[in-house]
Structure formats: structure tokens, C-alpha cells
Motif scaffolding. Structure first.
Motif, PDB file in Angstrom:
ATOM      1  N   LYS A  39       0.832  -1.205   0.000  1.00  0.00           N
ATOM      2  CA  LYS A  39       0.000   0.000   0.000  1.00  0.00           C
ATOM      3  C   LYS A  39       0.866   1.253   0.000  1.00  0.00           C
ATOM      4  O   LYS A  39       0.623   2.177  -0.764  1.00  0.00           O
ATOM      5  N   GLU A  40       1.883   1.289   0.868  1.00  0.00           N
ATOM      6  CA  GLU A  40       2.782   2.438   0.907  1.00  0.00           C
ATOM      7  C   GLU A  40       3.693   2.456  -0.312  1.00  0.00           C
ATOM      8  O   GLU A  40       4.012   3.520  -0.835  1.00  0.00           O
ATOM      9  N   MET A  41       4.122   1.269  -0.736  1.00  0.00           N
ATOM     10  CA  MET A  41       5.062   1.176  -1.849  1.00  0.00           C
ATOM     11  C   MET A  41       4.470   1.736  -3.140  1.00  0.00           C
ATOM     12  O   MET A  41       5.159   2.418  -3.896  1.00  0.00           O
ATOM     13  N   MET A  42       3.205   1.464  -3.405  1.00  0.00           N
ATOM     14  CA  MET A  42       2.631   1.939  -4.667  1.00  0.00           C
ATOM     15  C   MET A  42       2.394   3.454  -4.642  1.00  0.00           C
ATOM     16  O   MET A  42       2.288   4.077  -5.688  1.00  0.00           O
ATOM     17  N   LYS A  43       2.364   4.067  -3.465  1.00  0.00           N
ATOM     18  CA  LYS A  43       2.231   5.521  -3.357  1.00  0.00           C
ATOM     19  C   LYS A  43       3.583   6.226  -3.513  1.00  0.00           C
ATOM     20  O   LYS A  43       3.624   7.408  -3.813  1.00  0.00           O
ATOM     21  N   ASN A  44       4.656   5.480  -3.313  1.00  0.00           N
ATOM     22  CA  ASN A  44       6.001   6.037  -3.382  1.00  0.00           C
ATOM     23  C   ASN A  44       6.469   6.070  -4.841  1.00  0.00           C
ATOM     24  O   ASN A  44       6.607   5.024  -5.470  1.00  0.00           O
ATOM     25  N   PHE A  49       8.797  -1.288  -8.980  1.00  0.00           N
ATOM     26  CA  PHE A  49       7.561  -1.926  -9.436  1.00  0.00           C
ATOM     27  C   PHE A  49       7.564  -3.421  -9.119  1.00  0.00           C
ATOM     28  O   PHE A  49       6.575  -3.963  -8.618  1.00  0.00           O
ATOM     29  N   ASN A  50       8.681  -4.088  -9.408  1.00  0.00           N
ATOM     30  CA  ASN A  50       8.755  -5.538  -9.204  1.00  0.00           C
ATOM     31  C   ASN A  50       8.640  -5.900  -7.727  1.00  0.00           C
ATOM     32  O   ASN A  50       7.924  -6.826  -7.367  1.00  0.00           O
ATOM     33  N   GLU A  51       9.315  -5.147  -6.883  1.00  0.00           N
ATOM     34  CA  GLU A  51       9.260  -5.424  -5.450  1.00  0.00           C
ATOM     35  C   GLU A  51       7.860  -5.158  -4.903  1.00  0.00           C
ATOM     36  O   GLU A  51       7.356  -5.902  -4.062  1.00  0.00           O
ATOM     37  N   THR A  52       7.220  -4.112  -5.395  1.00  0.00           N
ATOM     38  CA  THR A  52       5.856  -3.798  -4.968  1.00  0.00           C
ATOM     39  C   THR A  52       4.894  -4.910  -5.371  1.00  0.00           C
ATOM     40  O   THR A  52       4.042  -5.319  -4.590  1.00  0.00           O
ATOM     41  N   PHE A 110      -4.610  -1.246  -6.134  1.00  0.00           N
ATOM     42  CA  PHE A 110      -3.342  -1.832  -6.570  1.00  0.00           C
ATOM     43  C   PHE A 110      -3.455  -2.404  -7.974  1.00  0.00           C
ATOM     44  O   PHE A 110      -2.559  -2.201  -8.804  1.00  0.00           O
ATOM     45  N   LYS A 111      -4.525  -3.120  -8.239  1.00  0.00           N
ATOM     46  CA  LYS A 111      -4.708  -3.707  -9.573  1.00  0.00           C
ATOM     47  C   LYS A 111      -4.709  -2.610 -10.637  1.00  0.00           C
ATOM     48  O   LYS A 111      -4.101  -2.757 -11.702  1.00  0.00           O
ATOM     49  N   PHE A 112      -5.361  -1.494 -10.374  1.00  0.00           N
ATOM     50  CA  PHE A 112      -5.385  -0.367 -11.304  1.00  0.00           C
ATOM     51  C   PHE A 112      -3.986   0.240 -11.444  1.00  0.00           C
ATOM     52  O   PHE A 112      -3.528   0.527 -12.548  1.00  0.00           O
ATOM     53  N   TRP A 113      -3.294   0.406 -10.314  1.00  0.00           N
ATOM     54  CA  TRP A 113      -1.926   0.952 -10.321  1.00  0.00           C
ATOM     55  C   TRP A 113      -1.007   0.078 -11.165  1.00  0.00           C
ATOM     56  O   TRP A 113      -0.210   0.579 -11.946  1.00  0.00           O
ATOM     57  N   ARG A 114      -1.121  -1.235 -10.995  1.00  0.00           N
ATOM     58  CA  ARG A 114      -0.248  -2.158 -11.747  1.00  0.00           C
ATOM     59  C   ARG A 114      -0.513  -2.040 -13.245  1.00  0.00           C
ATOM     60  O   ARG A 114       0.424  -2.000 -14.031  1.00  0.00           O
ATOM     61  N   ASP A 124      15.423  -1.847 -14.619  1.00  0.00           N
ATOM     62  CA  ASP A 124      15.811  -2.048 -13.219  1.00  0.00           C
ATOM     63  C   ASP A 124      14.610  -2.097 -12.271  1.00  0.00           C
ATOM     64  O   ASP A 124      14.775  -2.231 -11.062  1.00  0.00           O
ATOM     65  N   GLY A 125      13.388  -1.990 -12.819  1.00  0.00           N
ATOM     66  CA  GLY A 125      12.185  -2.084 -12.000  1.00  0.00           C
ATOM     67  C   GLY A 125      11.624  -0.746 -11.563  1.00  0.00           C
ATOM     68  O   GLY A 125      10.530  -0.688 -11.017  1.00  0.00           O
TER      69      GLY A 125
END
Length: 149
Positions: A39-44, A49-52, A110-114, A124-125
Motif C-alpha cells: 500500500k505504501e510502496m505503490m504511493k512512493n 515496481f517488481n518489489e511492490t 493496486f490492480k489499477f496501479w499495476r 531495473d524495475g
């Protein structure tokens, strides 16, 4: 050409994701399973991207899809019934269902963000910044103008 692009793009995405998953350590995976770090990762804007994506997948591993639960789909309800005795000792089906539904809105987000970010991921992600996107668009416009002439 279009058909190969349509086939190769998802294949490359999943290959990239599997490589990223193998590079993330066991301790980090355990941490991802315990709390919704994604949740925090996708806002950053500087998040990988891969780690999120791995954080999201690890968190939802073994949990029912909240969207399916909301729709009352049999598949999600069957997942709850098929859980092992040991996993039910740690968390009841009712508690797991409640937790899944609690994150339903974030799951959708998250699905929309992805989907939005997939085409903007660098090798490099990292996800391209707004400036990088604008530069890429400018170069593409310039390339198209040069091919017209």
C-alpha cells in the motif's frame, strides 16, 4: 507484428516479475506476508515496481480474493473451506474473510496501479517519472515527424 507484441509483452512482464521474486530475500517475503507494505510502496514514486508486485502477491498468498468474496463467487468461498487445519488454528475463516474485505478497496487500487504502471517500468524495475514520460513522448513525436517526411 502486433500479434507478436501482444504475446511478448505479457510474457516479458511475467519473466521480469519472476526474476524480481527470486532476488527478494526470505526475510523480506515474510515481512510482506505479515502486513500490506504494498500500500505504501505503490504511493512512493521511487518504489520498485517488481518489489511492490511481489509484496502484493506475498500478502495475498493463501488469502481469498476480496473482489470474489464481495461478489459471493464460489471459488473464493471454496478457498476458505480448503484451508488446512493448521492455518485455521492461526486465523479463522471468518477473520480471514473480514481481513480480506477490509483491504478490498486497496486491492482494487493496486490492480489499477499495476495496469497503469506496467508500460512505464524500466529494466531495473523503477517506474518512469513524469519528466521521463514527457521526454519519451517528445522523442516519439519527433520520430513520427521524421518518418512522415
Amino acid at each position: 507484428m502486433r500479434k507478436t507484441t501482444i504475446i511478448l509483452l505479457p510474457l516479458l512482464f511475467f519473466l521480469q516479475l519472476s526474476i524480481a521474486q527470486s532476488q527478494i530475500g526470505k526475510e523480506k517475503r515474510k515481512e510482506f506476508r505479515k502486513s500490506p507494505k504494498w500500500k505504501e510502496m505503490m504511493k512512493n514514486p521511487n518504489a520498485n515496481f517488481n518489489e511492490t508486485s511481489v509484496a502484493f502477491e506475498e500478502f495475498w498468498k493463501g488469502k481469498p480474493n476480496p473482489l470474489e468474496l464481495m461478489e459471493g463467487e464460489e471459488e473464493a468461498l471454496e478457498e476458505l473451506k480448503e484451508r488446512s487445519f493448521i492455518s485455521r488454528l492461526f486465523k479463522s475463516n471468518k477473520a480471514l474473510k473480514k481481513e480480506s474485505l477490509q483491504y478490498a478497496e486497496d486491492f482494487k487500487r493496486f490492480k489499477f496501479w499495476r495496469i497503469q504502471s506496467e508500460g512505464l517500468v524500466k529494466s531495473d524495475g523503477r517506474i518512469m517519472s513524469e519528466d521521463e514520460i514527457q521526454e519519451m513522448a517528445r522523442q516519439e513525436l519527433q520520430r513520427r515527424q521524421e518518418t512522415k517526411q
